[in-house]
Design an enzyme around this catalytic site. Sequence first.
Site, mmCIF file in Angstrom:
data_model
loop_
_atom_site.group_PDB
_atom_site.id
_atom_site.type_symbol
_atom_site.label_atom_id
_atom_site.label_comp_id
_atom_site.label_asym_id
_atom_site.label_seq_id
_atom_site.Cartn_x
_atom_site.Cartn_y
_atom_site.Cartn_z
ATOM 1 N N LYS A 129 1.036 -0.833 0.052
ATOM 2 C CA LYS A 129 0.256 -0.127 -0.311
ATOM 3 C C LYS A 129 0.948 1.108 0.258
ATOM 4 O O LYS A 129 1.982 1.028 1.049
ATOM 5 C CB LYS A 129 -0.872 0.252 1.015
ATOM 6 C CG LYS A 129 -1.704 1.074 1.514
ATOM 7 C CD LYS A 129 -2.884 1.061 2.663
ATOM 8 C CE LYS A 129 -4.084 1.988 2.589
ATOM 9 N NZ LYS A 129 -4.610 1.664 3.834
ATOM 10 N N SER B 152 -9.427 0.786 3.195
ATOM 11 C CA SER B 152 -8.756 1.514 2.043
ATOM 12 C C SER B 152 -7.633 1.314 1.921
ATOM 13 O O SER B 152 -6.799 1.379 0.393
ATOM 14 C CB SER B 152 -8.622 3.362 3.126
ATOM 15 O OG SER B 152 -7.371 2.217 3.736
ATOM 16 N N SER C 63 -9.560 -1.232 7.375
ATOM 17 C CA SER C 63 -8.848 -1.543 5.812
ATOM 18 C C SER C 63 -8.681 -2.596 5.366
ATOM 19 O O SER C 63 -8.548 -2.898 4.099
ATOM 20 C CB SER C 63 -7.936 0.296 5.678
ATOM 21 O OG SER C 63 -9.167 1.349 5.887
#
Lengths: 453, 77
Positions: free
Chosen positions: A78, A154, A178
């Site tokens: 990420k 996310s 997330s």
Amino acid sequence: MQPGGAAFAIAADVRAGRRSAVSVVTGVIADIEARDTRFNSVTRILGPAAVAQAEDVDRAVAAGRDPGPLAGVPFGVKDLFDVQGEVTTAGSIVLRDNLPASRDAAVVARLRAAGAVPVATLNMDEFAYGFSTENAHTGTTRNPHDPACLAGGSSGGSAASVAAGLLPFALGSDTNGSIRVPSSLCGVWGLKPTYGQVPLQGVYPFVASLDVVGPMASTVEDLQAVYTIMADRSPMALPDVGSVRVARLGGWFASNISPEMAAGIDAVMAHLGGDRVIELPEVARARASAFLITAAEGGNLHLPRLRLRSMQYDPATRSRLMAGAMLPAATFVQAQRFRRWFRARVHEALAQADVLVAPITVGVAPRIDQPAIIVDGKSVSARANLGIFTQPISLTGLPVLAVPLAVAGMPLGIQLVGAPGAEDRLFAVAAELQRAGLAACRPLGAGYARKDS
Amino acid sequence: MSSAARLSPSAPGTGAGGHDDRKVPPVSDMARGIGLSVPAASLPDVVANAVLLQGYADLLAGFALPDTCEPAYEYTP
């Protein structure tokens, strides 16, 4: 390494000289370039650095040195993990003028030392503030199982890259859900370790009270192997699943779920032989507390930049952070006090069961052109509400393993919630669900599994 | 009783309602107090988010905690 995992197969081949790490890495990069235009899961390909590291792995194999348990295994991070030589953007243009990271984040360094090769940074909601990976700067990540649908967030790029079969595993972060929400919507395995267990050094922060990092993978074996390295733990001996007491969470966690989710949890509980239902008290207030702590800490973190250049932020993030920065101290302190109270109630529940089963999302991934879900009969924003079942658990800091149910159609996932530090019990139950065919990650064609021609 | 029945604040910008009967925080004054200037174009969304957070704050404030319940600043799960 755990036999049976995709990462295991790659590492075994590289260690034995049946495949070169360079061919694995260059093949994965070519696959990303060819296929990710459909999903938008990758933000940057780390080509030259990845190939250089793969060459090191191959030299170690050729010289008879141990190249590590994850030798030549490609992975993605990420876009909030520091990768040496790259600017950590946290999914925003706000940080684009920062200097490149001088060293890897601690967990990236641990994986790299084990022979794994970071090949890409992955899309996310700006500053991790959202559940949908709709990003004004980098675009929306699409669900590989239906590109018309959201991937969740996310850590949406992480989940989508694994679900698409582009990467065998990826790293994400989880503050309010997330890792778990995109794992559910994309049908991959995910782990939110116990709060405080895995180092956050070199990870761009969001909410210090809640932030955790963890892996997402296509098999539970790979999930366990990567987690073990990230946490610098000894390999786990899993307990006999028959000795693990399992209960399902009722009340809040049984409301608003789709018939498919309800049927999936019923099947899991029937297989595990657990008929106990536990109802946690005051879950709505637990979710409210997580929401408020997030808003206050996130808003405070960004306040200096919001004063100077707020218009650089994604409009949706900007308004949420500004509102959070203005929260009164009394509200923040009350939320932190409530967290203490709720912790005691959750530990009372964990005295009755070792693993608590709950849905991750109300149902399957919403469409991108209709980004809403139904809660209490009302249509509400997916971006803000996909985490209604994950946020209350986030407040507790407990470890949670996201399990992709083996359902027909679009993916669905459930949470296995455990006691602090009891990840081994979660993996025991997860492995049993995979063995029994009740849980499965079904990535699209996995390019990394193709052998050299 | 399911606590879902007490779920309340909906997200901003969803058209889900629930904002009309809540007091609107004085966003401009609050922003000024922390040295923040809210762009005019952003004000409606900031207000909507402030209303949402106020709803959660009200929900939380309605729960009495004992004086001995300390904030979880150094939290151990």
